[in-house]
Write an enzyme that holds these catalytic residues in place. Structure first.
Site, short mmCIF file in Angstrom:
data_model
loop_
_atom_site.label_atom_id
_atom_site.label_comp_id
_atom_site.label_asym_id
_atom_site.label_seq_id
_atom_site.Cartn_x
_atom_site.Cartn_y
_atom_site.Cartn_z
N GLY A 71 11.12 26.10 26.87
CA GLY A 71 11.56 24.95 27.65
C GLY A 71 12.39 25.38 28.85
O GLY A 71 12.26 24.82 29.94
N ASN A 152 19.92 15.88 24.40
CA ASN A 152 19.84 16.67 23.17
C ASN A 152 21.04 16.46 22.25
O ASN A 152 20.93 16.63 21.04
CB ASN A 152 19.71 18.17 23.50
N GLN A 180 13.48 17.23 24.22
CA GLN A 180 13.91 16.53 23.00
C GLN A 180 13.09 15.28 22.72
O GLN A 180 13.14 14.74 21.61
CB GLN A 180 15.40 16.17 23.07
N SER A 200 8.97 22.07 24.90
CA SER A 200 9.17 23.35 24.22
C SER A 200 8.57 23.28 22.82
O SER A 200 8.80 22.30 22.10
CB SER A 200 10.67 23.62 24.13
N GLY A 201 7.84 24.33 22.44
CA GLY A 201 7.14 24.32 21.15
C GLY A 201 8.06 24.19 19.94
O GLY A 201 7.78 23.42 19.02
N THR A 238 0.33 37.65 30.31
CA THR A 238 -0.64 37.46 29.22
C THR A 238 -0.14 36.39 28.27
O THR A 238 1.03 36.36 27.91
CB THR A 238 -0.86 38.80 28.47
N CYS A 326 32.05 27.50 21.30
CA CYS A 326 33.15 28.45 21.33
C CYS A 326 32.91 29.42 22.48
O CYS A 326 32.08 30.32 22.39
CB CYS A 326 33.22 29.20 20.02
N1 PLP Z 1 16.14 21.22 27.33
C1 PLP Z 1 16.69 20.57 26.29
C2 PLP Z 1 16.99 19.12 26.41
C3 PLP Z 1 16.95 21.26 25.10
O1 PLP Z 1 17.47 20.60 24.08
C4 PLP Z 1 16.63 22.63 25.03
C5 PLP Z 1 16.94 23.41 23.81
O2 PLP Z 1 17.83 23.07 23.06
C6 PLP Z 1 16.05 23.26 26.15
C7 PLP Z 1 15.83 22.51 27.29
C8 PLP Z 1 15.68 24.70 26.14
O3 PLP Z 1 14.49 24.90 25.42
P1 PLP Z 1 14.09 26.38 24.92
O4 PLP Z 1 14.99 26.68 23.77
O5 PLP Z 1 12.66 26.29 24.52
O6 PLP Z 1 14.30 27.30 26.06
#
Ligand code: PLP
Length: 387
Positions: A71, A152, A180, A200-201, A238, A326
């Protein structure tokens, strides 16, 4: 002790069906999809199928999808690729509650001379700006508007379709981080003005290390990863074949079951949330109760540290996450809760529960039983509680 996993916004279990589907691509079907021979070519065909399945979940054409490494890469590509395609435009509009995969990139660009506007949020984590004001902000110098689909930390859903429409009318590009949202709420890009969308997978029961960037037909975007001709020249490197095949399968499963599963997950989330809010004094929900992802609940407990709650939950095998990170020895409350104006004492004691289709009623009941016990014990130790 069995693990009870309520941290699905951090990452998810790979679905059994997905795992079965990807196994052959390590030791049997390991050819390079770009090779001329049949052995590699058959893998290329599987990537095509995965692209079709992903496109079906998004409601777009398979040619509008490129596979990326995560992502974060999709977000970085969308932002930097747009700015490179519009070198004379020097302004970006985003929100102050984006994931760092967007916010850090924008702030970095800000330090390199770009004008970066961060839209604010209200106390419930909703965008605090009306459309007329936003319209004024999107001027001729604006290359990109990037606003997340759903947050998120709180799960709050943003009105991205409306903002995309406005952005289109002002001649800028609209990107949304839907990392999300995907698999939790239905998305349909077929009649949308969204130009770029990241997923994101590993947030939807596919493996880690694979992502997608949707690029609407006709959108100008310079490649971010340069090298070979993979992904129609838009993302060199690749392909992560098992990841891509797995993501395709995860999208197929999500498309089939999204409504039924979202309802089940929402029922469990609401049961957990309502019981905790009722049984733990001085607790409050963070984020818009209604317009929210069905799986996410962010709750603050006054006068106690989120980390302490997490450690005690961990002792009972329950995984959740806290709203603080933290950093450099000091406990900083999350930028999202701070932007919402959550009081310092409450922001420090925030816990995010994020559920998935694999959670059960029994797990929720067990957590409901443990939470008041944990909160009471910590409050007794808290130097802030005088009652
Ligand atoms: N964007 C959001 C809203 C996310 O919650 C996250 C991961 O927590 C990401 C982007 C990043 O995704 P990735 O972990 O696949 O790089």
């Amino acid at each position: 002790m069995k693990t009870i996993y309520f941290d699905n916004n951090a990452t998810t279990k790979v679905a059994d069906e997905v795992f079965e589907e990807i196994k052959p691509y390590f030791c049997e079907l390991y050819g390079n999809p770009s090779s001329m021979h049949t052995f590699g070519g058959q893998v290329g065909i599987k990537i095509r199928t995965a692209r079709e399945k992903t496109a079906a979940l998004l409601g777009c054409d398979p040619s509008e999808i490129i596979f990326t490494g995560c992502g974060t890469e999709s977000d970085n590509t969308a932002i930097n690729g747009t700015l490179a395609a519009y070198p004379n435009k020097r302004k970006i509009i985003t929100s102050c509650v984006e994931h760092p995969a967007v916010l850090s990139v924008c702030r970095e660009l800000g330090s390199h001379g770009y004008t970066v506007v961060e839209l604010k949020v209200d106390k419930q984590g909703r965008l605090d700006m009306d459309m007329a004001e936003l319209e004024k902000q999107i001027d001729d110098n604006t290359a990109l508007v990037t606003i997340m689909y759903a947050n998120n930390e709180t799960g709050v859903i943003f009105p991205v379709e409306k903002i995309a429409e406005l952005t289109e009318s002002r001649g800028a590009v609209f990107h949304t981080d839907a990392v999300q949202a995907i698999g939790k709420i239905p998305l349909n890009l077929s009649k949308s003005n969204i130009d770029l969308l990241s997923i994101s997978g590993h947030k939807l029961h596919a493996p880690k290390g694979v992502g997608v960037l949707y690029i609407k037909k006709g959108t100008r975007l310079s490649p971010y990863m340069v090298g070979g001709h993979q992904e129609a020249g838009k993302r060199a490197g690749t392909e992560n074949v098992p990841g891509i095949v797995g993501l395709g399968k995860a999208c197929e499963l999500a498309a089939k079951n999204i409504e039924e599963e979202s309802e089940k997950v929402k029922h469990l989330r609401d049961k957990l949330e309502n019981a905790i809010l009722q049984q733990c004094p001085d607790s409050m929900l963070n984020g818009d109760k209604e317009n929210r992802l069905p799986n996410t609940s962010n709750i603050s407990f006054e006068f106690i540290e989120g980390e302490a709650i997490l450690l005690m939950l961990d002792k009972f095998g329950i995984c959740a996450s806290s709203g603080s990170a933290c950093t450099s020895g000091s406990l900083e409350p999350s930028h999202v809760l701070r932007a919402m104006g959550v009081p310092f004492t409450a922001a420090h004691g925030s816990i995010r529960f994020s559920l998935s289709r694999y959670n059960t009623e029994k797990e929720v009941d067990y957590t409901i039983e443990k939470m008041p016990e944990i909160v009471n014990r910590l409050r007794k130790l808290s130097p802030f509680v005088t009652k």
